[in-house]
Design a protein around this motif. Structure first.
Motif, PDB file in Angstrom:
ATOM      1  N   THR A   1       0.837  -1.200   0.000  1.00 12.88           N
ATOM      2  CA  THR A   1       0.000   0.000   0.000  1.00 12.88           C
ATOM      3  C   THR A   1       0.874   1.252   0.000  1.00 12.88           C
ATOM      4  O   THR A   1       2.073   1.185   0.322  1.00 12.88           O
ATOM      5  CB  THR A   1      -0.903   0.035   1.249  1.00 12.88           C
ATOM      6  N   VAL A   2       0.271   2.389  -0.308  1.00 13.24           N
ATOM      7  CA  VAL A   2       0.981   3.665  -0.265  1.00 13.24           C
ATOM      8  C   VAL A   2       1.526   3.903   1.145  1.00 13.24           C
ATOM      9  O   VAL A   2       2.680   4.323   1.314  1.00 13.24           O
ATOM     10  CB  VAL A   2       0.060   4.822  -0.717  1.00 13.24           C
ATOM     11  N   GLU A   3       0.718   3.597   2.160  1.00 13.51           N
ATOM     12  CA  GLU A   3       1.139   3.791   3.553  1.00 13.51           C
ATOM     13  C   GLU A   3       2.383   2.944   3.878  1.00 13.51           C
ATOM     14  O   GLU A   3       3.338   3.434   4.490  1.00 13.51           O
ATOM     15  CB  GLU A   3      -0.010   3.413   4.491  1.00 13.51           C
ATOM     16  N   GLU A   4       2.374   1.671   3.462  1.00 13.18           N
ATOM     17  CA  GLU A   4       3.535   0.804   3.698  1.00 13.18           C
ATOM     18  C   GLU A   4       4.766   1.334   2.969  1.00 13.18           C
ATOM     19  O   GLU A   4       5.867   1.375   3.539  1.00 13.18           O
ATOM     20  CB  GLU A   4       3.243  -0.623   3.210  1.00 13.18           C
ATOM     21  N   LEU A   5       4.592   1.725   1.713  1.00 13.65           N
ATOM     22  CA  LEU A   5       5.715   2.226   0.922  1.00 13.65           C
ATOM     23  C   LEU A   5       6.333   3.466   1.562  1.00 13.65           C
ATOM     24  O   LEU A   5       7.561   3.611   1.602  1.00 13.65           O
ATOM     25  CB  LEU A   5       5.271   2.527  -0.513  1.00 13.65           C
TER      26      LEU A   5
END
Length: 151
Positions: free
Chosen positions: A112-116
């Protein structure tokens, strides 16, 4: 080799095996795939597939906070994102550019964008670089249960 009367004589020099520091489950260095063979394995996977494998390559980056993940080089400019099973062990923070052998499960993942953004921050990226992350990313993922880091 020495050349004597037109023939080559083999000299018997001991071959120095590389020394490794071990992390996680104890593994051996034998039968590890190289980065090209590992890329071919990934290219044959689809989301939901998992394979048990061992491969050897260069560490391109590592988590600068804890050593809780690393990226490893694959052929053709690709890389794999390696995490450690059950968060049970970490690798040295200065492992960048080291040679490592990892054993575990390879699979395709969508981050996800958050993980990245979290991984970018842990990897020491600037806020400007972190802010550029706006799309999820399909990655070649790896869950290692054992790591050998060349000393």
């Amino acid at each position: 080799m020495e050349k004597t009367s037109g023939k080559l004589l083999a000299m018997n020099f001991p071959v120095q095996e590389p020394k490794y520091a071990s992390f996680g489950k104890k593994i051996t260095a034998d039968k590890a795939l190289d980065q090209s063979a590992m890329l071919k394995k990934y290219e044959g996977l689809k989301k939901g597939d998992t394979i048990q494998v061992k491969f050897k390559s260069k560490v391109t980056s590592v988590c600068k906070k804890k050593g809780c993940w690393m990226k490893m080089d694959l052929a053709k400019g690709k890389e794999t994102f390696v995490r450690f099973k059950d968060y049970e062990f970490f690798v040295p923070l200065n492992s960048d550019n080291s040679t490592a052998i990892v054993s575990g499960k390879a699979f395709i993942d969508v981050e996800t964008v958050e993980e990245l953004k979290h991984y970018a921050k842990d990897g020491g990226k600037s806020q400007a670089e972190i802010d550029k992350i706006t799309q999820p990313k399909t990655t070649y993922a790896f869950m290692a249960d054992g790591v050998l880091m060349q000393e």
